[in-house]
Design a protein around this motif. Structure first.
Motif, PDB file in Angstrom:
ATOM      1  N   VAL A  62       0.820  -1.207   0.000  1.00 26.15           N
ATOM      2  CA  VAL A  62       0.000   0.000   0.000  1.00 26.15           C
ATOM      3  C   VAL A  62       0.858   1.263   0.000  1.00 26.15           C
ATOM      4  O   VAL A  62       0.427   2.306  -0.498  1.00 26.15           O
ATOM      5  N   ASP A  63       2.085   1.179   0.500  1.00 25.76           N
ATOM      6  CA  ASP A  63       2.970   2.350   0.507  1.00 25.76           C
ATOM      7  C   ASP A  63       3.374   2.786  -0.892  1.00 25.76           C
ATOM      8  O   ASP A  63       3.890   3.901  -1.065  1.00 25.76           O
TER       9      ASP A  63
ATOM     10  N   ARG B 120      -2.863  -2.788  -7.945  1.00 27.75           N
ATOM     11  CA  ARG B 120      -1.780  -2.551  -6.982  1.00 27.75           C
ATOM     12  C   ARG B 120      -1.000  -3.825  -6.672  1.00 27.75           C
ATOM     13  O   ARG B 120       0.224  -3.784  -6.476  1.00 27.75           O
TER      14      ARG B 120
ATOM     15  N   ARG C 285      -4.439   5.356   1.074  1.00 30.58           N
ATOM     16  CA  ARG C 285      -3.700   4.178   1.553  1.00 30.58           C
ATOM     17  C   ARG C 285      -4.520   3.408   2.584  1.00 30.58           C
ATOM     18  O   ARG C 285      -4.600   2.179   2.537  1.00 30.58           O
TER      19      ARG C 285
ATOM     20  N   ASP D  94      -5.950  -0.445   2.265  1.00 30.45           N
ATOM     21  CA  ASP D  94      -5.647  -1.464   3.267  1.00 30.45           C
ATOM     22  C   ASP D  94      -6.932  -2.106   3.790  1.00 30.45           C
ATOM     23  O   ASP D  94      -7.002  -3.325   3.967  1.00 30.45           O
TER      24      ASP D  94
END
Length: 340
Positions: A21-22, A56, A314, A318
């Motif tokens: 997620v970063d 992602r 973000r 998540d």
């Protein structure tokens, strides 16, 4: 001296490369330029979708990076091509096509999309409510109509019922006069399905066909599978002869049937359809009718959480990745002035 549009910048969230997620990073980008045949939209909200999670995680193909994700957005027209019939300030929704894949999508203060992906709307619904609807309603509506040709009075099984599309499909099916059976793997979510108007909530243990057959000995008229190929054989076994199962999603991240043998895989006389669609599958008049029904309280769609601002993307991703939500996740965009 006033800056020209080409020198103005905006805030966006860009995916640098597939991964954690970063890798979703707040950035400053140039304002999208005006282009023939494209509409620039001032984004007010956008919903999150499983396809963006797959993007992602590196499951999607044909995508270049870095990329601003987002296959949908709602907001107002900032610039439109002559002859489009769109005016600056007009409310619109945009979705699907290659948004967030081959060109930058909705995770931004502004996005530019082809005219064909834009639907004008006339509504006073809050942005966070409108932001939940485009892709979710399009997929559910297309699955029920194009995929299943569902008729009033028929019975419908939804596999993956607590997903946002599953809940939207249940709402639309009930609105269209169908009886709905819907599944969840979590016992604590059965009550929420009932509260959402599902006629028969079912606990999914990996096999639901026997429970369906207890209610409908001949099988249901139609089934919508949003989980994927692991559950599809059991879903097919829950459908009556001459009924139809529609494969419209893959919450399991498994799309492919290995060693497919039709005579072994497909029950006798049961039809299997697939659905994947585009903005053109949701007629403007139909979408407006749905918006009017939501505004009047005759129809509702589940919003699990609204995140305030692009800095919350973000966290939203998540939550989506770890299945913390029952219903749609929406990000409300907060604007500053375009910066030179």
């Amino acid at each position: 001296m006033t800056s020209s549009p080409s020198t103005l910048t905006m805030r966006a969230v860009q995916l640098s490369a597939p991964g954690p997620v970063d890798n979703l990073r707040p950035v400053t980008l140039p304002l999208p330029p005006e282009r023939d045949g494209w509409v620039r939209i001032r984004v007010e909200a956008f919903g999150l979708n499983r396809s963006e999670l797959k993007l992602r995680l590196g499951v999607s193909v044909g995508v270049s990076f870095p990329r601003v994700p987002g296959i949908e957005a709602v907001g107002t027209v900032d610039a439109a091509p002559p002859g489009s019939g769109l005016l600056p300030g007009q409310k619109v929704v945009a979705m699907m096509g290659d948004m967030g894949r081959t060109y930058d999508g909705g995770y931004a203060e502004y996005t530019s999309v082809p005219l064909a992906q834009v639907i004008p709307v006339d509504t006073e619904l809050p942005w966070e409510v409108l932001g939940a609807l485009p892709e979710m309603v399009q997929t559910a509506y297309g699955s029920l109509t194009v995929g299943l040709d569902l008729k009033p009075g028929q019975s419908l099984l939804i596999r993956g019922g607590t997903s946002s599309v599953g809940l939207a499909a249940a709402a639309l099916a009930r609105w269209r006069g169908a009886t709905v059976l819907s599944t969840t793997r979590r016992p604590d979510r059965l009550a929420s399905l009932k509260e959402r108007g599902v006629d028969h909530p079912l606990l999914d243990t990996g096999e639901v066909a026997p429970a369906v057959r207890e209610l409908y000995p001949d099988g249901v008229d139609a089934a919508l599978d949003l989980v994927g190929t692991p559950t599809l054989p059991d879903t097919l076994r829950a459908v009556r002869v001459h009924g139809t199962a529609c494969f419209s999603g893959s919450l399991s991240n498994q799309w492919t049937v290995q060693d497919f043998s039709p005579n072994e895989y497909l029950p006798r006389g049961v039809r299997l359809a697939g659905y994947f669609g585009d903005a053109t599958d949701l007629p403007r008049e139909t979408f407006q009718e749905i918006l009017d029904a939501v505004a009047a309280g005759r129809l509702s769609f589940p919003v699990d959480h609204v995140y305030d601002g692009l800095d919350q993307v973000r966290r939203a991703h998540d939550d989506m990745e770890h299945n913390r939500a029952t219903g749609k996740l929406v990000v409300r965009v907060r604007h500053g002035r375009p910066r030179a």
